[in-house]
Design a protein around this motif. Structure first.
Motif, PDB file in Angstrom:
ATOM      1  N   HIS A 134       0.242  -1.280   2.999  1.00 37.48           N
ATOM      2  CA  HIS A 134      -0.377  -2.133   2.475  1.00 37.48           C
ATOM      3  C   HIS A 134       0.041  -3.827   1.851  1.00 37.48           C
TER       4      HIS A 134
ATOM      5  N   ASP B  98       7.550   0.448  -4.716  1.00 37.35           N
ATOM      6  CA  ASP B  98       6.535   1.692  -4.298  1.00 37.35           C
ATOM      7  C   ASP B  98       7.427   2.272  -2.892  1.00 37.35           C
TER       8      ASP B  98
ATOM      9  N   HIS C 283      -0.874  -2.416  -5.210  1.00 38.24           N
ATOM     10  CA  HIS C 283      -1.539  -2.363  -3.593  1.00 38.24           C
ATOM     11  C   HIS C 283      -2.120  -4.053  -4.009  1.00 38.24           C
TER      12      HIS C 283
ATOM     13  N   GLU D 201       8.213   6.359   2.814  1.00 38.40           N
ATOM     14  CA  GLU D 201       7.774   4.987   2.699  1.00 38.40           C
ATOM     15  C   GLU D 201       8.778   3.698   2.156  1.00 38.40           C
TER      16      GLU D 201
ATOM     17  N   GLU E  33       4.636   3.467   5.921  1.00 38.69           N
ATOM     18  CA  GLU E  33       4.385   5.409   5.012  1.00 38.69           C
ATOM     19  C   GLU E  33       3.901   5.702   5.869  1.00 38.69           C
TER      20      GLU E  33
ATOM     21  N   HIS F 291      -2.220  11.485  -2.903  1.00 41.25           N
ATOM     22  CA  HIS F 291      -2.061  11.070  -4.278  1.00 41.25           C
ATOM     23  C   HIS F 291      -1.896  11.996  -5.357  1.00 41.25           C
TER      24      HIS F 291
ATOM     25  N   TYR G  17       2.332   2.481 -10.973  1.00 38.98           N
ATOM     26  CA  TYR G  17       2.067   3.169 -10.438  1.00 38.98           C
ATOM     27  C   TYR G  17       1.836   4.957 -11.559  1.00 38.98           C
TER      28      TYR G  17
ATOM     29  N   ASP H 115       6.213   9.888  -4.651  1.00 37.67           N
ATOM     30  CA  ASP H 115       5.588   9.000  -4.327  1.00 37.67           C
ATOM     31  C   ASP H 115       5.868   7.626  -5.484  1.00 37.67           C
TER      32      ASP H 115
ATOM     33  N   ILE I 145       2.972  10.159  -8.331  1.00 36.53           N
ATOM     34  CA  ILE I 145       2.899  10.870  -7.455  1.00 36.53           C
ATOM     35  C   ILE I 145       4.290  12.094  -7.023  1.00 36.53           C
TER      36      ILE I 145
END
Ligand code: GLY
Ligand code: MN
Ligand code: MN
Length: 459
Positions: free
Chosen positions: A343, A260, A350, A432, A392, A231, A219, A248, A222
């Motif tokens: 999640h 993640d 996700h 996280e 997280e 984000h 992803y 992140d 961040i």
């Protein structure tokens, strides 16, 4: 790829779970960034990857449950394809690699579905998230484009979720590798975070490792001194002494399993005393939550436990007050912790969010909250052995939210607003990790990534 037997077994369980009808599964196509031939890096659909393992654009499949027949649809490469892209396996070779016996040209997909519909078979499809596949399904199933998502097959969605949400030992090996690549990214970024360095340089460093060791990012990165923006994809600041930097980001490994991870570190060589106090609260929330996770525990309860730890920690340093249970029940903690505890993670960061968050994360025993903060919890229901999830928690000082709640007189009994003016440029802290749920406990995937204060300062 896993073995062809693995994919065949997954498809055969899917067919058994459905019982009858035909299942249509669409792979992804190449997608133009700014014109058709200048494409985004190809990313296969994760459900297609799970059942076929084929990382090529333009494929589709039909699993005819009634006839016990799976057909892979795709083109054989022509000489032009080979000139531009190099040797490419033919469709029969691709099918054989994942244990599929029948192949057909993509042009015959529509006619095959039409024939099945005319014979009275029900056709199961998943909710698409790319418009090309949505339009294709609308045409093939003869329904309005806008109806394609809502008429997706709940039975198929549930059957896919049942398999993908329990990771096999072979998948855990892949996920551990993804976390270990992600670990290297975080260690490099924490070592590189110092005054005068641009956020963009650190974001670039993370990406370089993700591309060198895996298939790039799971992803978008961040990374910011303004960690209070959950984000935050803006990397235009130059870091200064005294600031925190929140990162992140995670890699996808060669099999497209995601890592993640979030770490927060000081730009200076050590945390300030206030940064330490707040970091310690987040760390306790994270570590205690991980310890609480095991099969049979509702993740919503772990989320609320983390919210309580954060509330009590903030009370100890004078930022919150009053009865902590009442504060959490009413949602006062969400000023500082406005997101969910975690999640599912797997082939998607996700995992399976495209299939429907509520179907995946909630059930008749666990309803989704509609309260600000807790409503962003994507997973609330009982954890199962084999789930892989993120944990997280975070504490953030979001000036706009503080000002809004204060002006509304919201939760004056629980929040010491007068203490927050001095903290509006504090930023945010999130920690996280990715964990595997087991019958009696949970385990953090991958080699340890520094998160104790002393270890981060040493880095
Ligand atoms: N990386 C986004 C998240 O933690 O959910
Ligand atoms: Mn994350
Ligand atoms: Mn996450």
């Amino acid at each position: 790829m896993f073995t062809k037997e693995t994919y065949a077994q997954r498809r055969s369980r899917l067919a058994k779970d459905l019982g009858s009808g035909s299942i249509v599964l669409l792979g992804n196509k190449d997608l133009g960034m700014n014109y058709a031939a200048n494409t985004y890096p190809f990313r296969q659909d994760s459900t297609f990857l799970y059942f076929f393992g084929l990382d090529k654009p333009g494929l589709a499949a039909i699993i005819d449950v009634d006839q016990n027949k799976t057909t892979l649809f795709g083109h054989d490469p022509g000489i032009d394809d080979i000139v531009w892209e190099g040797p490419i396996p033919g469709i029969k070779e691709l099918a054989a690699s994942c244990g599929v016996e029948y192949t057909a040209a993509p042009e015959s997909l529509s006619a095959t579905i039409l024939k099945a519909r005319q014979s009275g078979q029900s056709i199961h499809h998943l909710p698409p998230y790319r418009f090309e596949n949505q339009i294709m399904l609308a045409e093939m199933l003869d329904m309005p484009v806008r109806a394609v998502k809502e008429r997706a097959s709940e039975a198929l969605i549930r059957a896919v979720m049942a398999q993908r949400s329990i990771k096999s030992a072979a998948e855990i090996v892949e996920m551990t590798e993804a976390v270990n690549i992600t670990r290297a990214m975080h260690i490099a970024v924490m070592q590189g975070a110092k005054a005068g360095v641009k956020e963009a340089e650190l974001a670039g460093l993370a990406q370089q490792i993700a591309y060198a060791q895996g298939k790039g990012l799971a992803y978008p990165v961040i990374l910011s001194k303004d960690g209070q923006t959950l984000h935050n994809h803006y990397h235009g600041n130059t870091l200064q002494e005294g600031q925190l930097v929140l990162g992140d980001f995670g890699a996808q490994n060669s099999m497209y399993y995601a890592g993640d991870i979030t770490r927060t570190c000081p730009v200076s060589s050590s945390f300030t005393s206030l940064q330490k106090d707040i970091y310690s609260i987040v760390l306790k929330a994270e570590e205690d939550s991980i310890r609480a996770c095991k099969a049979g525990i509702k993740y919503k309860d772990v989320h609320l436990m983390a919210a309580t730890i954060i509330t009590e920690g903030l009370q100890q340093i004078g930022l919150m007050k009053g009865d902590s249970a009442a504060a959490v029940e009413q949602g006062a903690h969400a000023l500082f912790f406005p997101h969910g505890l975690g999640h599912h993670i797997g082939l998607d960061v996700h995992d399976m969010e495209d299939l429907g968050e509520d179907l995946l994360g909630y059930d008749e025993n666990t309803k989704r909250s509609n309260q600000f903060g807790t409503r962003y919890l994507r997973l609330g229901k009982e954890l199962k052995s084999g789930n892989v999830i993120t944990v997280e928690p975070g504490i953030y000082f979001i000036p706009e939210l503080i000002d809004q709640w204060r002006s509304e007189g919201k939760f004056n009994d629980f929040i010491n607003y007068e203490r927050l003016d001095a903290l509006k440029s504090f930023g945010g802290i999130r920690i996280e990790d990715n964990i595997l749920i087991r019958a009696e406990d949970s385990v953090i995937l991958g080699d340890p990534i520094p998160k104790q204060i002393a270890d981060i300062e040493t880095l």
